[in-house]
Motif scaffolding. Structure first.
Motif, short mmCIF file in Angstrom:
data_model
loop_
_atom_site.label_atom_id
_atom_site.label_comp_id
_atom_site.label_asym_id
_atom_site.label_seq_id
_atom_site.Cartn_x
_atom_site.Cartn_y
_atom_site.Cartn_z
N SER A 69 0.98 -1.29 0.04
CA SER A 69 0.13 0.01 -0.04
C SER A 69 0.99 1.10 -0.11
CB SER A 69 -1.09 0.13 1.15
OG SER A 69 -1.62 1.33 1.43
N ARG B 178 0.80 5.33 0.04
CA ARG B 178 -0.31 6.53 0.11
C ARG B 178 0.17 7.83 -0.19
NH1 ARG B 178 -2.63 4.19 5.87
NH2 ARG B 178 -3.90 2.44 5.12
N SER C 125 -7.29 1.01 -5.94
CA SER C 125 -7.01 2.11 -5.38
C SER C 125 -8.21 2.68 -4.51
CB SER C 125 -6.47 3.27 -6.52
OG SER C 125 -7.44 3.52 -7.14
N TRP D 64 -7.60 8.31 0.34
CA TRP D 64 -6.75 8.49 1.57
C TRP D 64 -7.37 9.87 2.21
CZ3 TRP D 64 -1.31 10.22 2.39
CH2 TRP D 64 -0.88 9.87 3.87
N ALA E 226 -5.12 12.10 4.97
CA ALA E 226 -3.82 12.64 4.26
C ALA E 226 -3.39 13.94 5.25
CB ALA E 226 -3.92 12.97 2.79
N TYR F 86 -6.65 8.53 -9.87
CA TYR F 86 -5.25 7.78 -9.38
C TYR F 86 -4.53 7.00 -10.30
CZ TYR F 86 -8.05 9.38 -4.96
OH TYR F 86 -8.71 10.05 -4.35
N GLY G 261 -6.21 12.91 -1.65
CA GLY G 261 -5.28 11.57 -0.95
C GLY G 261 -5.65 10.51 -1.67
N ASP H 19 -4.81 5.95 -1.98
CA ASP H 19 -4.03 4.70 -1.56
C ASP H 19 -4.11 3.59 -2.46
OD1 ASP H 19 -3.27 2.54 0.03
OD2 ASP H 19 -4.94 2.52 1.43
N ARG I 37 -3.15 0.26 -4.29
CA ARG I 37 -2.82 -1.06 -3.75
C ARG I 37 -2.17 -1.91 -4.85
NH1 ARG I 37 -6.02 -2.21 0.96
NH2 ARG I 37 -6.29 -0.30 1.98
#
Length: 963
Positions: free
Chosen positions: A227, A229, A286, A289, A292, A304, A334, A336, A338
């Motif tokens: 992960s 971020r 994804s 986040w 953040a 993203y 933000g 994340d 993956r």
């Protein structure tokens, strides 16, 4: 005219004759053991070549070539340059003072070869060095002071020189303390542990599985979720460079934010990217986040993206992007990301023999109840193995393997059922037909199966497993072997007696050291007698087992290209499933009988060709009254130098000599034929007429040859001259042929009589350890079925020939060819010089000789067995060498013979006496200094008259008349 030197030489000759006959009988008896030992070996060197002249010529040629390449160095100013080398030498380095004083290279060249210029240069140097403040000047002045200014005292009475004179005057006294040393060499019994291998070959036939099995394709994988971020307070776009090895991130262009944030894990590269394993990284999903750590209200309407994946190839560094879809206001963003890092660490079939058996079933079990059941395969271009999905075209697909040739690599399991000998009859069928030893055609149809015939070696504690090799042609397409040949060593270890020499030095003097240096008193040599004797036998075998039939240069033999140890390719057959075994060896073959025949034939050969020397020798000469003085003495001395041996003595072995040269020559001829006849009779009786005729031949007066022994009656043909010859051209070849004939005709009891004669011969030669196994192959193949196999060998004329061939080929890099076509080539004499004979290990041969009673030991090294009734030369009541020597000495008055010889020499030299010999005429008497004390006296008196002379032969002071 004879001079004094000649007289002295002749006198010394007589003394040597007498000294020889005065040698104690015990010395003769003791030496008989050593001589007998060497005689029993029956060895001789052959084909030796002296390389000294060729080596010297090569050295001369090399030196001349180097001289032609030599070029003188060149001088340029003060620099010397060496042609051909990238090097130079400045003269100031060699002669620093000379250069500092103004000398140049040209100055030195000018004085070279000019004596006057050299003297002037020397004088100038002396003048300069007298006062020069330099190292050379100081050294020069020291030398001048030493030679010209030192005093010269009289050292006649100096203690050092006086002591030296005393030592020189009493040198005998001093040397007794230093040089009174004696050397004593003793020979102790030792042993060599020799292993004599006895290689046996058996088959292990069978199927790779028993009835049924299952194999599964296993894929070992490694998957690591990650992960990453990233966040920003920005207007529209932010790009990040992320390093997963360092766990860091940086913002890169384009980026229009005010604040940024990130959380990046640290990954171990070797764990994520295993060496040699295929791997991949993918973005699985994804998320937002929202936490953040940047200001502003969160906007989730962004994209993203991973612009560049952090793969193993780019060291886990990637480019990530967050981008707003409108980019009109400032917001908090933000993401994340993956990721999934996947790799395959291993892929294999858990039961490979079962997997490969799929091909074996198709090749050897067709049209039977045997089955191959498979599971798995592609679905939508992908397949799953242990939960790991692999798709076509990916790097992961390359690690998959098919269970067997012809099957798909996408299979997950293979199941085999019904794989039995009956369902897979690879061993069943008809062998190739042949004609057996009885003339009957054999075409066996193999219907019975035997998995192995190795049980007897497995259960024998004296047999050790050596190797297992697949029979050529008995492999399936997947590489599975249905018939293997196992090698077992059922040999033995044999202790071979040898001699170990030890030398001890004993010094009676008290002083054995000079300063700190002392001599070693004792030394010993290695126990090499047995191995040295074996090497001599190897040299003799070269002569007995060689052929130089190639004719070059008008019929001359090219000894550089003689054939040594010629081999013969032989083979035997076996049914793969058992039942027929023509590779069995007979139990009644006797190595001892074979060696008896070999050594007896060798003695017959060496006796028949080695008796061409003198028939009269020194023993008979001493029994005969002297004839014309000097000539007869020198003739006797020639016999002395010959060791008191002659052809008559050697063959008859008696103590008495014959009456004439003609008679002795006749006795020798008869003795030679008598010995040959005895050898032929012994061979025919022990091994049969056919064997004797393979070794010997009877030659008539016209040169016509006929059999040496009548096959019907077994009687020796006495009408012709018996000699070695027979069916082959060399001794060992004849011996092997004779013995195999004997074996085939007499001893083949255990071997199946349905086999061919050549296989009987091979069995006998294998038992005689004369064959080298080269491999096995499948001879009968019907639709891929291997019914019959053949074992291949290279067989030689003796175990020694085979041993040397094996040892030599390993050094020369010569192989043994293919199983179906063995390379049994001979060695060439030109190759012998290329061998390191120290690496030729003949311990096996020593073990064979020792185990069969053909190696000398304390029991058989005695005069009777070596030279008397136990000798192969015994054709009657042969006396041993001790008895003969005693008989020959008996009745010989050595003292009388010595004086007779001296008198005959003086008489013979009467007309040639030189002027400096103190002999006078009759009127003044004659006094000769016979005892060489420098003073003629009464006991030396010898008066010469017109027809008589007197000499005190017995030194009693009274002259004895002698004509």
């Amino acid at each position: 005219m004879l001079n004094r030197d000649c007289l002295i030489f002749r006198a010394v000759t007589v003394l040597l004759i007498v000294a020889t006959f005065w040698t104690p009988l015990g010395v003769t008896v003791n030496n008989a053991r050593v001589l007998g030992l060497l005689m029993s070996l029956g060895v001789a060197t052959a084909y030796a070549e002296d390389n000294i002249l060729s080596g010297a010529e090569a050295g001369r040629a090399f030196g001349s070539a180097q001289m032609d390449k030599f070029t003188n160095p060149e001088m340029q100013g003060n620099t010397v340059t060496f042609p051909g080398l990238d090097q130079s030498l400045d003269m100031s380095q060699m002669y620093p003072d000379a250069v500092s004083n103004g000398a140049t290279g040209s100055d030195l060249e000018d004085v070279y070869g000019d004596e006057h210029a050299m003297q002037e240069a020397g004088s100038a140097a002396q003048e300069r060095l007298k006062d020069e403040n330099s190292t050379d000047g100081m050294a020069y002045r020291v030398l001048i002071d030493t030679t010209q200014n030192l005093s010269r005292p009289d050292l006649t009475n100096d203690p050092i020189f006086t002591q030296t004179d005393e030592v020189n005057a009493n040198i005998d006294l001093y040397t007794s303390g230093f040089a009174d040393c004696s050397k004593d060499t003793t020979f102790d019994q030792g042993t060599i542990a020799a292993h004599v291998p006895d290689y046996q070959y058996c088959d292990r036939s069978g199927l790779p599985i028993d009835d049924s099995c299952q194999a599964k394709q296993v894929v070992r994988s490694n998957e690591i979720p990650v992960s990453v971020r990233l966040g920003a307070y920005m207007l529209s776009t932010a790009n990040y460079e992320v390093d997963l090895q360092a766990g860091t991130w940086v913002v890169t262009n384009p980026a229009n934010g005010a604040q940024y944030a990130g959380e990046v894990p640290v990954l171990d590269y070797d764990t994520v990217c295993p060496a040699g394993a295929p791997s991949e990284v993918t973005q699985t999903s994804s998320f937002d986040w929202t936490k953040a750590p940047v200001p502003g209200g969160f906007d989730s309407s962004a994209y993203y993206r991973v612009l560049e994946m952090p793969t193993c190839e780019n060291d886990l560094v990637g480019i990530f992007q967050i981008q707003d879809n409108s980019g009109k206001q400032w917001f908090k963003y933000g993401a994340d990301f993956r990721l999934s890092f996947r790799s395959i660490t291993d892929a294999y079939w858990d039961n490979p023999e079962c997997a490969k058996a799929a091909t074996t079933v198709e090749e050897f079990c067709a049209n039977s109840d045997a089955q191959v059941i498979t599971d798995g395969g592609l679905s939508g271009g992908c397949a799953v193995f242990d939960g790991f999905r692999i798709c076509e075209g990916t790097e992961f697909a390359e690690v998959l393997t098919p269970p067997a040739p012809g099957y798909s690599k996408w299979l997950s399991t293979v199941t085999i059922k019904g794989m039995t000998p009956d369902n897979c009859p690879f061993w069943k069928g008809q062998m190739e037909c042949w004609t057996d030893a009885q003339g009957v055609e054999q075409c066996p149809d193999i219907e019975e199966f035997s998995a192995t015939d190795c049980q007897e070696y497995e259960q024998d504690p004296s047999c050790g497993f050596v190797s297992s090799d697949c029979t050529k042609g008995a492999e399936s397409g997947s590489g599975q072997c249905l018939s293997r040949t196992e090698t077992w060593d059922c040999g033995y270890d044999q202790d071979v007696p040898t001699l170990e020499s030890n030398t001890e030095y004993t010094c009676a003097g008290e002083i054995r050291c000079m300063g700190m240096e002392c001599g070693t008193e004792n030394s010993s040599t290695s126990q090499d007698f047995a191995r040295a004797a074996a090497a001599l036998q190897a040299a003799e075998a070269i002569r007995q087992d060689g052929s130089c039939e190639q004719a070059v240069d008008g019929g001359h033999h090219d000894v550089e290209d003689c054939k040594i140890f010629q081999g013969e390719a032989m083979e035997c057959k076996k049914a793969v499933g058992g039942y027929v075994d023509c590779c069995e060896t007979p139990d009644n073959v006797s190595m001892g009988d074979y060696l008896n025949l070999m050594f007896s034939a060798h003695k017959a050969m060496t006796t028949s060709i080695g008796t061409g020397g003198a028939v009269g020798g020194a023993w008979e000469t001493l029994r005969t009254p002297y004839q014309a003085g000097w000539d007869h003495v020198t003739s006797a001395w020639d016999s002395v130098k010959g060791g008191f041996a002659n052809a008559y003595d050697s063959l008859t072995g008696t103590s008495k000599a014959a009456g004439s040269e003609v008679a002795k020559t006749g006795v020798i001829a008869k003795a030679k034929q008598k010995f040959m006849t005895k050898t032929v009779e012994w061979t025919a009786k022990a091994f049969g007429p056919e064997a004797a005729n393979a070794l010997f031949v009877s030659v008539g007066e016209a040169g016509a040859q006929q059999a040496a022994v009548d096959s019907a009656t077994g009687q020796v043909n006495a009408t012709g001259q018996l000699q070695l010859g027979g069916a082959v051209g060399n001794l060992l070849g004849g011996v092997m042929l004779a013995y195999t004939i004997y074996t085939i005709t007499k001893l083949l009891i255990q071997i199946i009589w349905a086999c061919e004669p050549e296989e009987f011969e091979l069995g006998a030669k294998r038992e005689l350890k004369s064959c080298h196994y080269t491999g096995s192959y499948c001879a009968s193949e019907v639709l891929g079925v291997c019914v019959e196999k053949r074992q291949s060998y290279c067989c030689f004329n003796s175990p020694l020939s085979r041993i040397i061939q094996e040892q030599a080929r390993a050094q020369l890099g010569v192989g043994w060819g293919d199983e179906e076509d063995p390379d049994c080539r001979p060695l060439r004499t030109s190759q012998l010089n290329d061998l390191d004979w120290d690496r030729i290990n003949l311990d096996e041969w020593l073990g064979i000789l020792s185990a069969n009673g053909h190696w000398p030991n304390a029991d058989n090294l005695n005069p009777a067995d070596l030279t008397g009734a136990g000798s192969a030369l015994n054709t009657g009541d042969r006396e041993d060498v001790v008895t003969r020597t005693e008989g020959r000495i008996d009745g010989i008055d050595i003292t009388d013979k010595r004086h007779e010889a001296a008198n005959d020499i003086v008489t013979d030299l009467d007309d040639y006496a030189p002027s400096d010999v103190p002999l006078t005429s009759d009127d003044g008497g004659a006094k000769a200094d016979w005892d060489e004390d420098g003073v003629p006296n009464a006991t030396d008196n010898c008066t010469f008259t017109a027809n008589a002379s007197q000499i005190d032969r017995d030194r009693n002071g009274v002259g004895d008349d002698c004509e």
